[in-house]
Design an enzyme around this catalytic site. Structure first.
Site, short mmCIF file in Angstrom:
data_model
loop_
_atom_site.label_atom_id
_atom_site.label_comp_id
_atom_site.label_asym_id
_atom_site.label_seq_id
_atom_site.Cartn_x
_atom_site.Cartn_y
_atom_site.Cartn_z
CG ASP A 45 -1.92 1.02 1.33
OD1 ASP A 45 -2.37 1.46 0.25
OD2 ASP A 45 -2.31 1.41 2.45
CG ASP A 83 1.53 7.42 -3.51
OD1 ASP A 83 1.46 8.24 -4.45
OD2 ASP A 83 1.09 7.66 -2.38
N GLY A 111 -11.28 4.55 2.96
CA GLY A 111 -12.62 3.96 3.07
C GLY A 111 -13.28 4.12 4.43
CG ASN A 144 -7.20 0.92 -0.48
OD1 ASN A 144 -7.66 0.06 -1.23
ND2 ASN A 144 -6.06 1.52 -0.70
CB THR A 186 -8.58 4.69 10.00
OG1 THR A 186 -7.47 5.24 9.30
CG2 THR A 186 -8.74 5.42 11.32
P1 13P Z 1 -8.40 4.67 5.94
O1 13P Z 1 -7.27 4.55 6.92
O2 13P Z 1 -9.01 6.02 5.95
O3 13P Z 1 -9.39 3.58 6.11
O4 13P Z 1 -7.75 4.53 4.48
C1 13P Z 1 -7.07 3.36 4.15
C2 13P Z 1 -6.31 3.50 2.88
O5 13P Z 1 -6.69 4.21 1.99
C3 13P Z 1 -5.07 2.72 2.75
O6 13P Z 1 -4.40 3.02 1.58
#
Ligand code: 13P
Length: 287
Positions: A84, A105, A209, A229, A232
């Protein structure tokens, strides 16, 4: 066996649903996500940030752990192991270590440099059948100490990156990592529609997300998003369930201090969160 994210996203795109990427931090989270995916017969993507990669002793350790779990837990649903928000070096390291998917990225570079570096990663990954996610227009909020201002991606820049042969494209549309502020304007659906029009058929990825209302998630999927994604939200539910367990004093009674008991409520909370998201994203039964 780990698979690239390509086929599962192509199917999601055609079927108008989204595959969840859930970020992992340790063995418990990984097991919880895999169990839920198998129970619900959903494809799944395990996300690993560079920070989480370091925490878990490095990419080879993660590949070993996940491959072992797939075999010993009898997982038959499609699972991709995905870097990620990788830097150029991290993407190369994950390709070498046995990841089945990487995100490079390059959104903080100028578009020319983003194009050149993305091309190089695609060439390396392509020779091993590994899927590649690229990003245009940085996604706001904080992730692993990196703070992005958040911007709406330019459709022409998206088209330039998409044409390089990436498997999936993350395009900023006002989404941010972490919790959304009270004055958040919501997702920019106009921008999303323009981005998809400029990149026909390209699987689009929605980062951040956590905390996006269900109706916005459904609309984003209807406009071409087929990977979402979540990080959090799993952290928040894990922390809340663990705190509750400790506050109730259960860690001090009997063998409540045993980590296998101490981490059980948090692990269950992750399973519940993943289930809720898979239902919302429409991926249940799509394995
Ligand atoms: P959140 O931490 O807001 O759920 O986003 C996760 C994310 O986009 C990981 O790339």
């Amino acid at each position: 066996m780990l698979v690239s994210a390509k086929d599962m996203l192509q199917k999601a795109k055609e079927g108008k649903y989204a595959v969840g990427q859930f970020n992992i931090n340790n063995l418990e989270w990984t097991k919880a996500i895999l169990q839920t995916a198998q129970e619900l017969q959903s494809p799944v993507i395990l996300g690993v940030s560079e920070g989480a990669g370091k925490y878990m002793c490095g990419y080879k350790t993660i590949v070993g752990m996940v491959n072992g779990m797939l075999e010993e837990m009898g997982i038959t649903v499609p699972v991709a192991l995905h870097l990620d928000h990788g830097s150029f070096d991290a993407a190369k390291a994950c390709i070498a270590a046995g990841f089945s998917s990487v995100m490079f990225d390059g959104s903080h570079y100028g578009i020319e440099e983003n194009v050149e570096k993305t091309k190089e990663i695609i060439a390396l990954a392509g020779s091993k059948g590994i899927s590649v996610e690229a990003e245009v227009g940085s996604i706001g909020g904080e992730e692993d100490g990196v703070i992005g201002a958040g911007e709406v991606a330019d459709p022409q820049e998206c088209a330039a990156i998409a044409s390089l042969g990436v498997t999936m494209l993350a395009a900023g549309i006002g989404n941010i990592h972490g919790k959304y502020p009270a004055n958040w304007q919501g997702l920019n659906f106009d921008a999303l529609a323009k981005i998809q029009a400029a990149t026909p058929g390209m699987p689009l990825v929605l980062h951040g997300g956590t905390g996006i209302p269900a109706d916005m998630i459904r609309k984003a999927i209807s406009l071409g998003v087929c990977k979402i994604n979540v990080n959090t939200e799993c952290q928040l539910t894990f922390a809340a369930a663990t705190r509750k367990y400790i506050e109730e004093g259960k860690d001090l009674q009997g063998k409540g201090f045993d980590p296998r008991k101490l981490l059980a409520p948090g692990t269950q909370a992750i399973k519940d969160t993943v289930k809720e998201k898979m239902e919302l994203f429409g991926s249940v039964g799509k394995a």
